[in-house]
Design an enzyme around this catalytic site. Sequence first.
Site, PDB file in Angstrom:
ATOM      1  N   ARG A  42       0.847  -1.196   0.000  1.00 52.88           N
ATOM      2  CA  ARG A  42       0.000   0.000   0.000  1.00 52.88           C
ATOM      3  C   ARG A  42       0.879   1.243   0.000  1.00 52.88           C
ATOM      4  O   ARG A  42       1.889   1.295   0.709  1.00 52.88           O
ATOM      5  CB  ARG A  42      -0.891   0.004   1.251  1.00 52.88           C
ATOM      6  CG  ARG A  42      -1.694   1.283   1.393  1.00 52.88           C
ATOM      7  CD  ARG A  42      -2.561   1.271   2.647  1.00 52.88           C
ATOM      8  NE  ARG A  42      -1.832   1.673   3.826  1.00 52.88           N
ATOM      9  CZ  ARG A  42      -2.237   2.630   4.689  1.00 52.88           C
ATOM     10  NH1 ARG A  42      -3.369   3.276   4.489  1.00 52.88           N
ATOM     11  NH2 ARG A  42      -1.517   2.918   5.747  1.00 52.88           N
ATOM     12  N   THR A  47      -4.348  -1.547  11.007  1.00 48.22           N
ATOM     13  CA  THR A  47      -3.844  -0.541  11.944  1.00 48.22           C
ATOM     14  C   THR A  47      -3.437  -1.074  13.321  1.00 48.22           C
ATOM     15  O   THR A  47      -4.227  -1.727  13.995  1.00 48.22           O
ATOM     16  CB  THR A  47      -4.822   0.648  12.070  1.00 48.22           C
ATOM     17  OG1 THR A  47      -5.112   1.126  10.757  1.00 48.22           O
ATOM     18  CG2 THR A  47      -4.223   1.793  12.864  1.00 48.22           C
ATOM     19  N   LYS A  84     -12.670   2.131   2.825  1.00 47.49           N
ATOM     20  CA  LYS A  84     -12.173   2.147   4.199  1.00 47.49           C
ATOM     21  C   LYS A  84     -13.332   2.544   5.115  1.00 47.49           C
ATOM     22  O   LYS A  84     -13.920   3.609   4.937  1.00 47.49           O
ATOM     23  CB  LYS A  84     -11.015   3.140   4.337  1.00 47.49           C
ATOM     24  CG  LYS A  84      -9.770   2.685   3.580  1.00 47.49           C
ATOM     25  CD  LYS A  84      -8.752   3.794   3.452  1.00 47.49           C
ATOM     26  CE  LYS A  84      -8.003   4.081   4.735  1.00 47.49           C
ATOM     27  NZ  LYS A  84      -6.942   5.114   4.495  1.00 47.49           N
ATOM     28  N   ARG A 138      -7.024  19.676   9.355  1.00 44.82           N
ATOM     29  CA  ARG A 138      -5.811  19.978  10.112  1.00 44.82           C
ATOM     30  C   ARG A 138      -5.919  21.345  10.746  1.00 44.82           C
ATOM     31  O   ARG A 138      -6.651  22.200  10.256  1.00 44.82           O
ATOM     32  CB  ARG A 138      -4.585  20.028   9.174  1.00 44.82           C
ATOM     33  CG  ARG A 138      -4.347  18.775   8.450  1.00 44.82           C
ATOM     34  CD  ARG A 138      -3.012  18.769   7.726  1.00 44.82           C
ATOM     35  NE  ARG A 138      -2.748  17.414   7.274  1.00 44.82           N
ATOM     36  CZ  ARG A 138      -2.290  16.450   8.057  1.00 44.82           C
ATOM     37  NH1 ARG A 138      -1.977  16.708   9.315  1.00 44.82           N
ATOM     38  NH2 ARG A 138      -2.123  15.237   7.600  1.00 44.82           N
TER      39      ARG A 138
HETATM   40  P1  PGA Z   1      -4.918   5.459   7.459  1.00 46.56           P
HETATM   41  O1  PGA Z   1      -6.143   4.452   7.448  1.00 46.56           O
HETATM   42  O2  PGA Z   1      -3.729   4.702   7.899  1.00 46.56           O
HETATM   43  O3  PGA Z   1      -4.845   5.957   6.063  1.00 46.56           O
HETATM   44  O4  PGA Z   1      -5.381   6.513   8.420  1.00 46.56           O
HETATM   45  C1  PGA Z   1      -6.231   3.349   8.293  1.00 46.56           C
HETATM   46  C2  PGA Z   1      -6.909   3.665   9.607  1.00 46.56           C
HETATM   47  O5  PGA Z   1      -7.457   4.753   9.803  1.00 46.56           O
HETATM   48  O6  PGA Z   1      -6.909   2.761  10.431  1.00 46.56           O
HETATM   49 MN    MN Z   2      -7.582   6.321   8.387  1.00 45.78          MN
END
Ligand code: PGA
Ligand code: MN
Length: 484
Positions: free
Chosen positions: A40, A287, A229, A81
């Site tokens: 990724r 994650t 996601k 942000r």
């Molecule tokens: P990210 O997505 O790493 O792009 O934030 C994965 C997550 O949020 O767990």
């Molecule tokens: Mn994320």
Amino acid sequence: MDIKTVCRRHQAKIIATVGPASDKPELIAQMIREGATLFRINLSHSSKQEAIRLFKVIRDGSALAGQNVGIIADIPGPKLRVSGLTEPIVLKAGDQLCLVQEGCPSCDYPVDNAISLNYPEIIEDVNVTEFLFIDDGNIRLRAIDKESYYVLFEALNDGIVKPNKGVHLPRTHLRIGFPTQEDLDWVEFLCENDLCDFMALSYIRSVGDVQRIKEIIKEKKKNIFLIAKIEKHEAITHLEEIAQAAYGIMVARGDLGIELPLEDIPHIQKKIIRFCNQMGIPVITATQMLESMVESPTPTRAETADIANAILDGSDAVMLSAETAISRDPVQVIKTMRKIIEKTESHIDYQKLIDERSRFVQNDVSDAIANGASRIAKTINASCIVCLTSSGSTARRISKYRPQVPIYSMTNNANIINVCELMWGVIPLHVPLTDNVQESIAIAVKYLVDFHQAKKGDRIVFTLGLPMGVSGSTNLIQVLVVGS
Ligand code: PGA
Ligand code: MN
């Protein structure tokens, strides 16, 4: 690709995020040898030029290892942000902080502490009692008052607000959503340069968000598949439609853990995986799976159990983020994950699993064939299942039934090889099949025998469709005994 290099024993797939710690072809090749099948690239950390370089590094690594891989381009989505801040703001619980519109210095604010966001309309979107989380939820504030040009927050804990930190508003319905103009530019760029096999879509909230990107890809006539996601509360509410429109689903636990109370993550993970398993949609758990290995050579006991549990929950793939992007030893990270997966899978009761999964067979010819092939393979102790496929869709359906033996997805369509890398238990092979069924079966058997994946007396279950080479036509199961 040479089947001799396909030494995979694990069935759940491993996704590695590429970053400064892993962006060399030699490292990518080593990670592939240790079990990574997909890579990724997180585009929120990348310029277009840098992205092109990273994609090339992965393809070069794949060539070095002599094994194809799938590449996932992760489209950033709207990331809020802190903006316009030069000096950090030190907050104590109970202190007030004003969220103001940038470039409105003459306005009269109730307190001196003030920040803006890179999304000026935020002042209209937030309501009193809603929350503002800064820096992955490390600083939490609640809105206590609002005027047309500011929102006043009260800090719920101590913390230091630093410039550019990420911001979440877990209860607020934001009008800004996926895709932003920047996201659309990425989609166009990725299509035009033929860079990836999958796009992961961040912060999507509805099926429309997925469909919009799907249409662009269709217009451009590209074979790129979408991974939705699940990281916003709205996406959980609309999981069913989203999953049906996307190719795969990611349980993005990082952002989910900010959107929702942390204690909700385990059961939501299980719920999402269960739904995807029943529908036969590939699902990724992501994650912090080996977070401690960013610094440490060994994982924690809890991380080891988390990976094992994600596999037992039914994940088709597990993902690494910082662990392979910015860690001390990304190759060791992959090896650790692979060993945990292998050991966990060695304890699976496959008969029970296939019985459970068979309850979800659909009234659909391909799905019924896939289920039948998986059950026959179990009953007759076949050494493998081979699907002769032009789109990979039958391999994906067989994968749904979790047969214990390898699922070889053989095709002469090079475009779908990488896509099959996301499918649990599937080993995609590029084989020169013909339009003739018996000839193609003979080619397939010879291929497996030549590469020591089948021997005289082995039973092999084939699925195929007549006419050959037409996508979605799978309608036959044939069992063959090698050498008879
Ligand atoms: P990210 O997505 O790493 O792009 O934030 C994965 C997550 O949020 O767990
Ligand atoms: Mn994320």
